[in-house]
Design a protein around this motif. Structure first.
Motif, PDB file in Angstrom:
ATOM      1  N   ARG A  10       0.813  -1.518  -0.117  1.00 43.76           N
ATOM      2  CA  ARG A  10      -0.170  -0.051   0.070  1.00 43.76           C
ATOM      3  C   ARG A  10       0.940   1.291   0.187  1.00 43.76           C
ATOM      4  NH1 ARG A  10       0.541   1.750   4.628  1.00 43.76           N
ATOM      5  NH2 ARG A  10       0.732   0.423   6.371  1.00 43.76           N
ATOM      6  N   ARG A  11       0.242   2.372  -0.371  1.00 43.17           N
ATOM      7  CA  ARG A  11       1.162   3.633  -0.922  1.00 43.17           C
ATOM      8  C   ARG A  11       1.783   4.416   1.433  1.00 43.17           C
ATOM      9  NH1 ARG A  11       1.541   7.922  -3.962  1.00 43.17           N
ATOM     10  NH2 ARG A  11       0.499   7.120  -5.361  1.00 43.17           N
ATOM     11  N   ALA A  12       2.838   4.457   1.151  1.00 42.16           N
ATOM     12  CA  ALA A  12       2.983   5.303   2.699  1.00 42.16           C
ATOM     13  C   ALA A  12       2.515   6.507   2.801  1.00 42.16           C
ATOM     14  CB  ALA A  12       4.798   5.048   2.428  1.00 42.16           C
ATOM     15  N   THR A  13       1.791   6.709   4.068  1.00 39.89           N
ATOM     16  CA  THR A  13       1.933   7.509   4.262  1.00 39.89           C
ATOM     17  C   THR A  13       2.619   8.226   6.115  1.00 39.89           C
ATOM     18  OG1 THR A  13       0.401   7.096   6.298  1.00 39.89           O
ATOM     19  CG2 THR A  13      -0.961   7.320   3.858  1.00 39.89           C
ATOM     20  N   VAL A  14       2.451   9.779   6.173  1.00 41.11           N
ATOM     21  CA  VAL A  14       2.919   9.594   7.221  1.00 41.11           C
ATOM     22  C   VAL A  14       2.619   8.841   8.454  1.00 41.11           C
ATOM     23  CG1 VAL A  14       4.231  12.105   7.227  1.00 41.11           C
ATOM     24  CG2 VAL A  14       1.523  11.759   7.530  1.00 41.11           C
ATOM     25  N   ASP A  15       1.516   8.710   8.904  1.00 37.97           N
ATOM     26  CA  ASP A  15       1.504   7.564   9.841  1.00 37.97           C
ATOM     27  C   ASP A  15       1.962   6.633  10.066  1.00 37.97           C
ATOM     28  OD1 ASP A  15      -1.060   9.123  10.118  1.00 37.97           O
ATOM     29  OD2 ASP A  15      -2.346   8.449   9.441  1.00 37.97           O
ATOM     30  N   ASP A  16       2.623   6.056   8.973  1.00 41.44           N
ATOM     31  CA  ASP A  16       3.362   4.965   9.150  1.00 41.44           C
ATOM     32  C   ASP A  16       5.161   4.556   9.127  1.00 41.44           C
ATOM     33  OD1 ASP A  16       2.134   2.594   7.759  1.00 41.44           O
ATOM     34  OD2 ASP A  16       2.002   4.297   5.499  1.00 41.44           O
ATOM     35  N   ALA A  17       5.034   6.235   9.706  1.00 39.80           N
ATOM     36  CA  ALA A  17       7.073   6.493   9.599  1.00 39.80           C
ATOM     37  C   ALA A  17       7.637   6.111  10.716  1.00 39.80           C
ATOM     38  CB  ALA A  17       6.967   8.403  10.562  1.00 39.80           C
ATOM     39  N   GLN A  18       6.501   5.470  12.204  1.00 39.96           N
ATOM     40  CA  GLN A  18       6.983   4.682  12.981  1.00 39.96           C
ATOM     41  C   GLN A  18       7.455   3.423  13.061  1.00 39.96           C
ATOM     42  OE1 GLN A  18       8.351   5.893  16.518  1.00 39.96           O
ATOM     43  NE2 GLN A  18       9.139   3.903  16.330  1.00 39.96           N
ATOM     44  N   ALA A  19       6.080   2.731  12.629  1.00 41.47           N
ATOM     45  CA  ALA A  19       6.611   1.575  11.906  1.00 41.47           C
ATOM     46  C   ALA A  19       7.860   1.645  10.942  1.00 41.47           C
ATOM     47  CB  ALA A  19       5.406   0.804  11.244  1.00 41.47           C
ATOM     48  N   LEU A  20       7.651   2.269  10.070  1.00 45.31           N
ATOM     49  CA  LEU A  20       8.974   2.155   9.014  1.00 45.31           C
ATOM     50  C   LEU A  20      10.284   2.271   9.285  1.00 45.31           C
ATOM     51  CD1 LEU A  20       9.808   2.250   5.618  1.00 45.31           C
ATOM     52  CD2 LEU A  20       9.605   4.566   5.615  1.00 45.31           C
ATOM     53  N   ALA A  21      10.038   3.400  10.565  1.00 47.46           N
ATOM     54  CA  ALA A  21      11.829   3.633  10.881  1.00 47.46           C
ATOM     55  C   ALA A  21      11.848   1.766  12.161  1.00 47.46           C
ATOM     56  CB  ALA A  21      11.740   4.652  12.356  1.00 47.46           C
ATOM     57  N   GLU A  22      11.094   1.139  12.521  1.00 44.18           N
ATOM     58  CA  GLU A  22      11.401   0.282  13.331  1.00 44.18           C
ATOM     59  C   GLU A  22      12.262  -0.366  12.485  1.00 44.18           C
ATOM     60  OE1 GLU A  22       7.716  -1.080  15.147  1.00 44.18           O
ATOM     61  OE2 GLU A  22       8.104   0.970  17.011  1.00 44.18           O
ATOM     62  N   ALA A  23      11.358  -0.809  11.120  1.00 46.82           N
ATOM     63  CA  ALA A  23      11.223  -1.843   9.885  1.00 46.82           C
ATOM     64  C   ALA A  23      13.126  -1.657   9.389  1.00 46.82           C
ATOM     65  CB  ALA A  23      10.455  -1.802   8.553  1.00 46.82           C
ATOM     66  N   GLN A  24      13.493  -0.335   9.166  1.00 46.31           N
ATOM     67  CA  GLN A  24      15.031   0.084   8.609  1.00 46.31           C
ATOM     68  C   GLN A  24      16.117  -0.364   9.909  1.00 46.31           C
ATOM     69  OE1 GLN A  24      13.815   2.054   5.156  1.00 46.31           O
ATOM     70  NE2 GLN A  24      15.816   1.540   6.157  1.00 46.31           N
ATOM     71  N   VAL A  25      15.707   0.512  11.279  1.00 47.51           N
ATOM     72  CA  VAL A  25      16.655  -0.221  12.320  1.00 47.51           C
ATOM     73  C   VAL A  25      16.677  -2.192  12.641  1.00 47.51           C
ATOM     74  CG1 VAL A  25      16.493  -0.239  14.732  1.00 47.51           C
ATOM     75  CG2 VAL A  25      15.965   1.748  14.204  1.00 47.51           C
ATOM     76  N   ARG A  26      15.424  -2.567  12.095  1.00 49.52           N
ATOM     77  CA  ARG A  26      15.797  -4.495  12.404  1.00 49.52           C
ATOM     78  C   ARG A  26      16.398  -4.429  11.099  1.00 49.52           C
ATOM     79  NH1 ARG A  26      10.625  -4.528  12.412  1.00 49.52           N
ATOM     80  NH2 ARG A  26      10.014  -4.349   9.924  1.00 49.52           N
ATOM     81  N   ASN A  27      16.481  -3.995   9.981  1.00 46.02           N
ATOM     82  CA  ASN A  27      17.372  -4.298   8.700  1.00 46.02           C
ATOM     83  C   ASN A  27      18.057  -3.701   8.312  1.00 46.02           C
ATOM     84  OD1 ASN A  27      15.786  -6.296   6.927  1.00 46.02           O
ATOM     85  ND2 ASN A  27      13.670  -4.779   8.391  1.00 46.02           N
ATOM     86  N   LYS A  28      18.917  -3.079   9.739  1.00 51.15           N
ATOM     87  CA  LYS A  28      20.409  -1.938   9.690  1.00 51.15           C
ATOM     88  C   LYS A  28      21.151  -3.000   8.651  1.00 51.15           C
ATOM     89  CE  LYS A  28      22.743   2.135  11.907  1.00 51.15           C
ATOM     90  NZ  LYS A  28      22.695   2.335  12.964  1.00 51.15           N
ATOM     91  N   GLU A  29      21.754  -3.602   9.713  1.00 53.36           N
ATOM     92  CA  GLU A  29      23.033  -4.753   8.874  1.00 53.36           C
ATOM     93  C   GLU A  29      22.360  -5.482   7.516  1.00 53.36           C
ATOM     94  OE1 GLU A  29      25.960  -4.666  10.335  1.00 53.36           O
ATOM     95  OE2 GLU A  29      25.504  -3.303  11.710  1.00 53.36           O
TER      96      GLU A  29
END
Length: 180
Positions: A10-29
């Motif tokens: 689905r299209r990303a919205t600002v409401d997804d920012a926290q979940a996206l940040a968590e995904a980026q942290v989880r997948n950093k390595e």
């Protein structure tokens, strides 16, 4: 739209920012070898809001678990240009815990459909690092063809890295508003 029994895109919205940040942290390595250097702010909800709202002509789509909204991937259509080009550049990643399950292929196939049938694009381009064989397989499975090499294309993981360039032509119709 569902791309697997329990996975939606689905299209990303600002409401997804926290979940996206968590995904980026989880997948950093997991993403370190294929992504540019990121400042600490990138891994915060505020940093993701900046990226989502500053996308301009770019379109961000998220791949998430339908049941709980946990982000497991992202697709980006960058530099969407209509007129005589009718094209865009595609980028994507999938959560390390979901790699190898066909999600990336399903998501890229869906973005192809959207680009062709909803946006009306004629072509999509994508690039991969020369050693990113998994991404090259995804693009090939989805009908992209290799057309060249861009030397020192992006600064990835501390160095300017060559990229193999791929393209997918979607149709031969004239651009919108041009007589057939």
């Amino acid at each position: 739209m569902l791309i697997a029994p329990d996975i939606e895109m689905r299209r990303a919205t600002v409401d997804d920012a926290q979940a996206l940040a968590e995904a980026q942290v989880r997948n950093k390595e997991h993403l370190r070898s294929t992504e540019p250097h990121r400042e600490a702010e990138f891994y915060t909800a505020e940093g993701q809001v900046e990226r989502i709202t500053g996308a301009g002509s770019d379109t961000w789509l998220l791949v998430d678990r339908a049941a709980d909204g946990i982000v497991v991937g992202r697709l980006m259509l960058n530099g969407i240009v209509m007129g005589p080009l009718c094209g865009a550049s595609l980028g994507y990643w999938v959560d390390g815990g979901y790699a190898g399950r066909g999600l990336t292929t399903a998501a890229v196939e869906e973005i192809i459909r959207i680009c062709r049938d909803e946006i009306g694009l004629h072509r999509i381009e994508a690039g991969t690092l020369t050693d990113n064989f998994a991404s090259q397989r995804v693009l090939t499975k989805c009908g992209f063809e290799r057309y060249g090499l861009s030397a020192k294309y992006l600064h990835i993981n501390g160095a300017w890295r060559d990229h193999i360039r791929f393209e997918r032509l979607l149709h031969d119709d004239p651009p919108p508003h041009v007589p057939k």
